[in-house]
Design an enzyme around this catalytic site. Structure first.
Site, PDB file in Angstrom:
ATOM      1  N   ASP A 465       0.829  -1.209   0.000  1.00  0.00           N
ATOM      2  CA  ASP A 465       0.000   0.000   0.000  1.00  0.00           C
ATOM      3  C   ASP A 465       0.865   1.263   0.000  1.00  0.00           C
ATOM      4  O   ASP A 465       2.069   1.219   0.286  1.00  0.00           O
ATOM      5  CB  ASP A 465      -0.904  -0.027   1.241  1.00  0.00           C
ATOM      6  CG  ASP A 465      -2.281   0.532   0.963  1.00  0.00           C
ATOM      7  OD1 ASP A 465      -2.394   1.415   0.100  1.00  0.00           O
ATOM      8  OD2 ASP A 465      -3.245   0.104   1.629  1.00  0.00           O
ATOM      9  N   ASP A 531     -10.799   1.557  -3.379  1.00  0.00           N
ATOM     10  CA  ASP A 531     -11.310   1.187  -2.058  1.00  0.00           C
ATOM     11  C   ASP A 531     -12.826   1.042  -2.086  1.00  0.00           C
ATOM     12  O   ASP A 531     -13.427   0.583  -1.130  1.00  0.00           O
ATOM     13  CB  ASP A 531     -10.926   2.249  -1.016  1.00  0.00           C
ATOM     14  CG  ASP A 531      -9.526   2.008  -0.470  1.00  0.00           C
ATOM     15  OD1 ASP A 531      -8.930   0.969  -0.808  1.00  0.00           O
ATOM     16  OD2 ASP A 531      -9.036   2.872   0.287  1.00  0.00           O
TER      17      ASP A 531
END
Ligand code: GLA
Length: 736
Positions: A465, A531
């Site tokens: 990430d 997301d």
């Protein structure tokens, strides 16, 4: 007579095998003119094998150059404008500077002289220099097997005086009728929306200054004939294979037909070259095609060549713990979740954020990459052993380029943080700062820590990430801006880890789709597109992402309903129909799911395993009705395809209009039916349709490909906010 041109094309056998397909073979012609830098005078469909000499011969270089060169016009310079591979003012280029250099703060104006060209297969190395300016240039340009054109330049300082590189961008000309620009924009939870506008005179630039391409970056900047769509219309595009700061641009002047390009955006003092030092640009890829689908499929082919294993090894169905448990890590819960995952057919279990020392929420601990023994007394091994025993791979979330100011790492090494100066840090984003990977000690620490973690905890997969912008980034170690060097260091880090940990796969995530480009994708195996897992948002997000990335590399998860991001409730079939067209995953707290949901999930996972998108040709259909989306996955082998019909909202049409399924063999006979049992979609049927849809059963309907492609079939009249999958199977090659 000196050579007038260089033709870059693939070997004959490859051209023949491609010419039947929608992505016809590519050719690029460079015109040579004495010691001037070569010019790209044509690129697009292969020009065939006409003789190049003799009375009947065609001389593509001289011929095209003569045919397209403009007359010298009044009130300008005594040259006609026709950009070389690196246009500068010395040849009369008046567009935005492609090269900007300084010595001791003073602009340098190069005029490169061609010294050599070396053809190597379908690519060519061009060497040039400007002895007066103390510069040499090596320029590589080639045509890939995928049909992509690939360009890169290396500039070397041949003088003792330091050279500051402010800009070295690359570009390609496009035909004059490409009068529209297609690009993408977006934001967190809504990445990669398409935007279209006229390609008028002036400069259109999409820039990123946040140390990664970011959510609003354009996967490709496209110039197209107006009215072009996914299926039709000539178009040409560029993409910069770079994960740091950069720009994609399109420029048109009264003199210059369209020119599109891209390059790195450099900060002051970031690239300064001593004697004999070089700056190498990121690679620029250029694609073309009739329709955006064809253009995108070349990027897909390129990525598939970089990841040859994907065609042999199916992409594993993934379970990710983020939306299931967030920071609520508990070994018993994790183990139960893993068992349930295995029961429904999951093949890779990924533990998301929250496993490392002190990480109970997002306010602390990035950098402390050891397992939190308060939560995991025996480390992650008991869980990874269980996961492996259940026949799954084990994955783990990390965010290595970051550091929390509240962490043991920041306490020990406050000088490992990128910052504008000693007095202040950049604004925080998600309570975190950026670790200085350009500091060799920090870099080595990461390599050692991560490779030990992978070995010790039995890790097969990392979700990697990057959750904040890289701003005001000066390395305390070098005292210089460090976005360029940070990006290069990230690539080295990924390469080194992959070398140390054979078989390790890595997913690129940056708060979802904030870092998706061919630079990172050369080193990673999957992207987390967004997301947002709401399927109705995902349909367009995945479509936009697929401009660059093939579906088997786009992570797409079946999440809970209502969506955690939008609060919208959707049926499981709709969520599944959306996720099955990507790299399938599940992101759902199965511990709370009722047995009927688990049973249905198992059925969807099994359906996926029978038709994974690996290697498929992706077809987005141009639909006149803005309420619907139709996307097809033509599976390898040419006999089976899956089509997703989505009714995003209600429509002006009642019922929804016929939908076309293009790309099939027009003379082939096909059976069309629901993908999976019709009951799996029962909850999506709109009660305002009073009678049955005749073909919507296991028998389906038999139709010639020509009818499907040109005329279409009636989709089921769905509830708004629903999607179904349709299976199309070839029965014979000829109509009966
Ligand atoms: C980012 C990612 C999410 C999740 C969280 C964990 O937001 O995009 O998928 O991994 O971080 O903190």
């Amino acid at each position: 007579m000196p050579r007038s041109h260089i033709r870059l094309r693939r070997p004959a056998h490859e051209r023949q095998s491609r010419s039947e397909r929608r992505t016809a073979p590519t050719e690029l012609v460079l015109a040579l003119d004495g010691d001037a830098l070569p010019r790209i005078v044509y690129w697009g469909q292969d020009l065939g094998d006409a003789p190049e000499t003799g009375a009947e011969g065609v001389d593509p270089g001289r011929g095209i150059l003569a045919a397209i060169s403009a007359q010298i016009m009044s009130a300008g310079v005594d040259a006609s404008e026709s950009p070389s591979i690196l246009p500068t003012q010395s040849e009369g280029w008046t567009g935005t500077p492609m090269l900007s250099l300084r010595r001791r703060g003073i602009e340098v104006f190069p005029k490169f002289l061609l010294r050599a060209t070396r053809a190597e297969g379908s690519s060519c190395l061009i060497e040039a220099e400007d002895p007066e300016a103390g510069l040499s240039l090596a320029f590589r340009i080639g045509v890939e097997a995928s049909g992509l054109v690939r360009l890169r330049a290396t500039l070397t300082n041949r003088s003792d005086t330091e050279l500051e590189v402010e800009r070295l961008w690359l570009g390609v000309p496009v035909p004059a009728d490409h009068d529209e620009i297609l690009s993408q924009t977006g934001h967190h939870l809504r990445e990669r929306s398409m935007q279209t506008h006229a390609f008028v005179d002036g400069l259109f630039a999409k820039e990123t200054w946040v140390g990664r391409p970011d959510f609003d970056s354009t996967s490709a900047l496209i110039a197209a004939r107006s009215g072009a769509g996914w299926e039709t219309g000539a178009q040409r595009a560029v993409h910069l294979a770079w994960s740091g700061n950069g720009v994609h641009f399109a420029v048109r002047t009264p003199a210059t037909r369209g020119f599109i390009g891209a390059g790195e955006l450099l900060l002051g003092g970031e690239v300064h070259l001593g004697a004999e030092q070089s700056y190498e640009t990121p690679e620029l890829f250029a694609s073309w095609g009739e329709g955006t689908n064809a253009l995108a499929s070349r990027f897909h082919a390129h990525l598939r060549e970089l990841h040859p294993g994907f065609s042999q090894r199916p992409r594993p169905v993934t379970l990710n713990t983020w939306e299931a448990l967030y920071y609520d890590h508990d070994i018993d819960k994790m183990m139960r979740l893993a068992r349930l995952g295995a029961q429904i057919g999951v093949e890779r279990f990924v533990v998301d954020d929250g496993w490392f020392t002190g990480r109970r929420d997002d306010t602390s601990a990035l950098g402390d990459w050891s397992v939190d023994t308060g939560v995991w007394p025996d480390g992650l091994r008991p869980l990874s052993d269980l996961v492996h025993a259940l026949g799954m791979e084990f994955g783990l979330w990390v965010e290595p380029e970051m550091i929390s100011p509240r962490s043991l790492l920041a306490e020990a090494h406050p000088d490992w943080i990128l910052r504008p100066n000693a007095a202040r840090l950049p604004l925080e984003g998600r309570h975190q700062q950026v670790l200085d990977l350009t500091n060799p000690e920090a870099f080595d620490h990461l390599v050692e820590t991560l490779s030990a973690l992978v070995a010790d905890e039995g890790i097969d997969y990392l979700k990697w990430d990057h959750n904040r912008f890289v701003l005001e980034a000066i390395s305390p170690a070098s005292g210089r801006p460090a976005v360029h060097a940070q990006t290069a260091a990230l690539y080295r880090l990924l390469d080194e880890l992959k070398e140390r940990c054979p078989g390790l796969e890595i997913e690129s995530c940056a708060s979802g789709g904030g870092r998706i480009d061919l630079g990172i994708l050369a080193r990673t195996d999957r992207v987390w597109a967004s997301d947002c897992t709401d399927p109705l948002e995902r349909i367009d997000i995945q479509r936009g992402t697929s401009l660059l990335v093939p579906p088997e590399m786009i992570g797409a998860h079946i999440a809970q309903s209502p969506s955690h991001m939008t609060g919208r409730a959707t049926a499981l079939a709709t969520r599944a129909a959306t996720a099955l067209t990507g790299h399938l995953g599940v992101e759902w707290n199965l511990l709370d799911a009722d047995p009927a949901d688990l049973e249905q999930l198992r059925a969807w996972v099994s359906l996926y395993k029978g038709a994974r998108p690996n290697g498929c040709e992706l077809v987005h259909v141009d639909c006149a009705d803005p309420a619907v989306r139709v996307t097809g996955l033509l599976l390898p082998g040419g006999r089976r395809s899956l089509w997703r019909f989505a009714a995003l909202t209600t429509s002006q049409h009642y019922p929804y209009e016929l939908i076309r399924l293009p790309g099939l063999d027009p003379r082939g006979l096909y059976r069309v039916r629901p993908h999976g049992r019709p009951e799996m979609y029962a909850r999506l049927m709109n009660p305002s349709a009073l009678g049955p849809l005749e073909w919507w059963d296991e028998e389906g309907v038999r139709l010639p490909g020509g009818v499907l492609a040109q005329w279409g079939i009636r989709p089921p009249h769905l509830l708004p906010g629903s999607a179904v999958l349709i299976e199309v199977e070839k029965l014979g090659d000829e109509q009966p």
